[in-house]
Design an enzyme around this catalytic site. Structure first.
Site, PDB file in Angstrom:
ATOM      1  N   LYS A   9      11.355 -14.501 -10.121  1.00 12.28           N
ATOM      2  CA  LYS A   9      12.617 -14.605 -10.864  1.00 12.28           C
ATOM      3  C   LYS A   9      13.231 -15.998 -10.718  1.00 12.28           C
ATOM      4  O   LYS A   9      12.833 -16.785  -9.842  1.00 12.28           O
ATOM      5  CB  LYS A   9      13.592 -13.543 -10.354  1.00 12.28           C
ATOM      6  CG  LYS A   9      13.145 -12.101 -10.639  1.00 12.28           C
ATOM      7  CD  LYS A   9      14.250 -11.113 -10.263  1.00 12.28           C
ATOM      8  CE  LYS A   9      13.813  -9.671 -10.525  1.00 12.28           C
ATOM      9  NZ  LYS A   9      14.924  -8.716 -10.324  1.00 12.28           N
ATOM     10  N   ASN A 112      17.211 -11.019  -6.376  1.00 14.55           N
ATOM     11  CA  ASN A 112      16.295 -10.385  -5.418  1.00 14.55           C
ATOM     12  C   ASN A 112      14.854 -10.859  -5.559  1.00 14.55           C
ATOM     13  O   ASN A 112      13.914 -10.144  -5.235  1.00 14.55           O
ATOM     14  CB  ASN A 112      16.425  -8.858  -5.494  1.00 14.55           C
ATOM     15  CG  ASN A 112      16.076  -8.327  -6.860  1.00 14.55           C
ATOM     16  OD1 ASN A 112      15.620  -9.074  -7.728  1.00 14.55           O
ATOM     17  ND2 ASN A 112      16.263  -7.035  -7.076  1.00 14.55           N
ATOM     18  N   GLU A 126       3.896  -3.116 -18.904  1.00 16.31           N
ATOM     19  CA  GLU A 126       4.304  -4.490 -18.584  1.00 16.31           C
ATOM     20  C   GLU A 126       3.135  -5.477 -18.740  1.00 16.31           C
ATOM     21  O   GLU A 126       3.341  -6.628 -19.123  1.00 16.31           O
ATOM     22  CB  GLU A 126       4.907  -4.541 -17.174  1.00 16.31           C
ATOM     23  CG  GLU A 126       6.269  -3.845 -17.139  1.00 16.31           C
ATOM     24  CD  GLU A 126       6.867  -3.712 -15.748  1.00 16.31           C
ATOM     25  OE1 GLU A 126       6.299  -4.259 -14.775  1.00 16.31           O
ATOM     26  OE2 GLU A 126       7.918  -3.060 -15.632  1.00 16.31           O
TER      27      GLU A 126
HETATM   28  N1  UDP Z   1      20.030  -4.973 -11.009  1.00 18.55           N
HETATM   29  C1  UDP Z   1      21.319  -5.355 -10.647  1.00 18.55           C
HETATM   30  N2  UDP Z   1      22.225  -4.389 -10.281  1.00 18.55           N
HETATM   31  C2  UDP Z   1      21.896  -3.064 -10.251  1.00 18.55           C
HETATM   32  C3  UDP Z   1      20.602  -2.670 -10.622  1.00 18.55           C
HETATM   33  C4  UDP Z   1      19.686  -3.649 -10.989  1.00 18.55           C
HETATM   34  O1  UDP Z   1      21.634  -6.541 -10.671  1.00 18.55           O
HETATM   35  O2  UDP Z   1      22.755  -2.235  -9.893  1.00 18.55           O
HETATM   36  C5  UDP Z   1      19.041  -6.002 -11.394  1.00 18.55           C
HETATM   37  C6  UDP Z   1      18.188  -6.461 -10.193  1.00 18.55           C
HETATM   38  O3  UDP Z   1      17.845  -7.828 -10.374  1.00 18.55           O
HETATM   39  C7  UDP Z   1      16.977  -5.552 -10.323  1.00 18.55           C
HETATM   40  C8  UDP Z   1      16.813  -5.476 -11.825  1.00 18.55           C
HETATM   41  O4  UDP Z   1      18.137  -5.454 -12.346  1.00 18.55           O
HETATM   42  O5  UDP Z   1      15.841  -6.093  -9.676  1.00 18.55           O
HETATM   43  C9  UDP Z   1      16.037  -4.259 -12.298  1.00 18.55           C
HETATM   44  O6  UDP Z   1      16.609  -3.097 -11.761  1.00 18.55           O
HETATM   45  P1  UDP Z   1      15.706  -1.924 -11.182  1.00 18.55           P
HETATM   46  O7  UDP Z   1      16.603  -0.765 -10.937  1.00 18.55           O
HETATM   47  O8  UDP Z   1      14.531  -1.712 -12.065  1.00 18.55           O
HETATM   48  O9  UDP Z   1      15.272  -2.489  -9.734  1.00 18.55           O
HETATM   49  P2  UDP Z   1      13.857  -3.029  -9.192  1.00 18.55           P
HETATM   50  O10 UDP Z   1      12.777  -2.196  -9.836  1.00 18.55           O
HETATM   51  O11 UDP Z   1      13.756  -4.486  -9.576  1.00 18.55           O
HETATM   52  O12 UDP Z   1      13.916  -2.850  -7.697  1.00 18.55           O
END
Ligand code: UDP
Ligand code: MG
Length: 142
Positions: A9, A112, A126
């Site tokens: 990212k 993250n 994807e």
């Molecule tokens: N994200 C955020 N706040 C939230 C949930 C998600 O900023 O409450 C962002 C974060 O960068 C995350 C991405 O959106 O990695 C995708 O969310 P997901 O729930 O798919 O989490 P991941 O699979 O990346 O752990």
């Protein structure tokens, strides 16, 4: 043998941590099948993060993901989808244990460091979303 999709990212590249993150995947024994730098678009992100579109702060997530180019990678290995998610740690970097990529390098829930596919179906979708025919290679391990 599974293949998963990784996105390094904008925060990862801004902090010059791409090498460290890729090194962790290589040290785990995963094989790189595809790698490209790309500027994500609003359309692509609305598809990729369709499960988040309803969130009031979705525009912030989209803005972050478009703030600079990312590196998309396809990496392969036994059980790679789950193992990469374990290497990342939970979404919220502040709750991710030390020793995980997000725990060591992430700032908060949004910043993250790395995206990784979360299951077989999403990985397949994807791979199609981020890689065209000819951009994925069949490379023997070892
Ligand atoms: N994200 C955020 N706040 C939230 C949930 C998600 O900023 O409450 C962002 C974060 O960068 C995350 C991405 O959106 O990695 C995708 O969310 P997901 O729930 O798919 O989490 P991941 O699979 O990346 O752990
Ligand atoms: Mg996700």
């Amino acid at each position: 043998m599974e293949t998963t999709v990784i996105l390094l990212k904008p925060d990862c590249l801004a902090a010059a941590k791409a090498g460290e993150v890729i090194g962790r995947f290589e040290a785990a024994g995963f094989v790189i099948r595809g790698c490209k730098m790309m500027q994500l678009t609003s359309d692509l992100l609305r598809e990729h993060y369709s499960h988040l579109l309803q969130l009031p702060f979705y525009p912030e997530i989209e803005g972050f993901m478009m703030s600079r180019p990312v590196i998309a990678m396809a990496i392969a290995g036994d059980n790679v989808i789950e193992r990469v998610r374990d290497l990342l740690g939970p979404t919220n970097s502040t709750k991710a244990p030390k020793g995980t990529i997000r725990g060591d390098l992430g700032k908060d829930v949004m910043h993250n460091v790395v995206h990784a596919s979360d299951g077989l179906e999403t990985a397949a979708a994807e791979l199609k979303r981020f890689f065209a025919d000819g951009e994925l290679f069949d490379i023997p391990a070892g």
